[in-house]
Motif scaffolding. Structure first.
Motif, mmCIF file in Angstrom:
data_model
loop_
_atom_site.group_PDB
_atom_site.id
_atom_site.type_symbol
_atom_site.label_atom_id
_atom_site.label_comp_id
_atom_site.label_asym_id
_atom_site.label_seq_id
_atom_site.Cartn_x
_atom_site.Cartn_y
_atom_site.Cartn_z
ATOM 1 N N HIS A 229 0.848 -1.198 0.000
ATOM 2 C CA HIS A 229 0.000 0.000 0.000
ATOM 3 C C HIS A 229 0.879 1.241 0.000
ATOM 4 N N HIS B 118 1.578 5.090 -2.247
ATOM 5 C CA HIS B 118 1.031 6.077 -3.177
ATOM 6 C C HIS B 118 2.150 6.707 -4.006
ATOM 7 N N HIS C 171 -4.679 5.952 -5.406
ATOM 8 C CA HIS C 171 -6.132 6.159 -5.342
ATOM 9 C C HIS C 171 -6.706 6.120 -6.759
ATOM 10 N N GLU D 53 -5.775 1.418 -5.146
ATOM 11 C CA GLU D 53 -6.671 1.542 -3.989
ATOM 12 C C GLU D 53 -7.985 2.135 -4.499
ATOM 13 N N ASP E 226 0.445 2.050 3.986
ATOM 14 C CA ASP E 226 -0.266 3.186 3.366
ATOM 15 C C ASP E 226 0.673 4.388 3.252
ATOM 16 N N HIS F 178 2.595 7.514 2.063
ATOM 17 C CA HIS F 178 2.427 8.674 1.187
ATOM 18 C C HIS F 178 3.760 9.415 1.055
HETATM 19 FE FE FE Z 1 -3.749 4.575 0.577
#
Ligand code: FE
Ligand code: ZN
Ligand code: FE
Ligand code: ZN
Length: 264
Positions: A6, A8, A39, A80, A224, A226
């Motif tokens: 996960h 980005h 996303h 995602e 997740d 970023h």
């Molecule tokens: Fe995410």
């Protein structure tokens, strides 16, 4: 043995760093593989925190560049995807646009105009009882699982991000979602992102994860990220938790097929 699926890219407008920098950090932290999960784009302008459909080829190109520059690190391709009732056919269409290893199903929106994790919409929490928000959120999670569109579920109890948590036993909120996840055979993410947020907890809660184990729901650990520095963040802690629950394997994906990875 650990991997992080996960992550980005700058294409969503709120993440930093080229995928190659995430790859470098993953190698530095000793991860066995990684995957990107931007996303998902929508066919129309939808909000301001996802990649534009026009940037989708660029996304594939960025991931490809990271692969070419890191031939020893397997780099998977994911997305995602927001579960939005009525938009299932778009997700199906998207899933055919590239050679995906996995699609992550995520609930951020509990109504068409409220993404519950959005820090710009914290006022909304004052307009509705927390119990109601939680009920809506986990109903949406159940629908996400029932859609059968996704390989695993993102941040299962994201709704607690800012610390809005009902009093008392939380299992009644979880139950319908857990039933649907179990029936769907999809896996769930154990996400360390919550440790970096106001709630200061892994997603999902210990109680949710204990129930997931009892129901033989598969898990994987993700960050997740970023930003490159977040890759593999607090994975030891997440692994300890998963082991404590009784799990002996993690679930990876290749071309949308589950692959079981024994916990060393
Ligand atoms: Fe995410
Ligand atoms: Zn994001
Ligand atoms: Fe998310
Ligand atoms: Zn996310």
């Amino acid at each position: 043995m650990l991997f992080d699926y996960h992550m980005h890219t700058p294409l969503c407008g709120h993440a930093a760093g080229h995928p190659r920098e995430y790859a470098t950090e993953a190698i530095r932290k000793g991860l066995a593989e990684i995957g990107f999960s931007e996303h998902n784009p929508m066919p129309e302008k939808f909000d301001d925190w996802r990649m534009d459909l026009a940037d989708f080829p660029k996304y594939l190109q960025l991931v490809q560049e990271a692969r070419e520059e890191n031939p020893k690190l397997p780099i998977r391709l994911g997305l995602e995807c927001d579960f939005i009732p009525g938009r299932e056919s778009w997700i199906r269409e998207l899933s055919r646009k590239a050679d995906f290893d996995y699609l992550i199903g995520a609930v951020h929106y509990i109504t068409p105009d409220w993404d519950v994790d959005n820090p710009l919409k914290l006022d909304r929490w004052k307009q509705q009882p927390v119990e109601e928000v939680w009920t809506h959120y986990f109903k949406a999670i159940a629908q996400t699982a029932q859609s059968g569109l996704f390989d695993f579920l993102a941040h299962p109890d994201l709704v607690k991000k800012f610390g809005h948590i009902p009093k008392g036993d939380l299992l009644p909120y979880y139950r319908e979602a857990l039933d649907a996840i179990e029936a769907s055979k999809m896996a769930i993410e154990v996400s360390t992102a919550g440790l970096r947020k106001a709630v200061g907890e892994i997603y999902p809660s210990v109680q949710f994860l204990r129930e997931a184990f009892r129901r033989k729901i598969s898990v994987l650990i993700s960050s997740d990220s970023h930003a490159p520095g977040e890759v593999g963040h607090e994975f030891r802690r997440a692994l300890d938790l998963v082991k404590e629950m009784g799990y002996r394997e993690l679930t990876a994906f290749r071309k949308r097929e589950q692959v079981k990875i024994p916990i060393a």
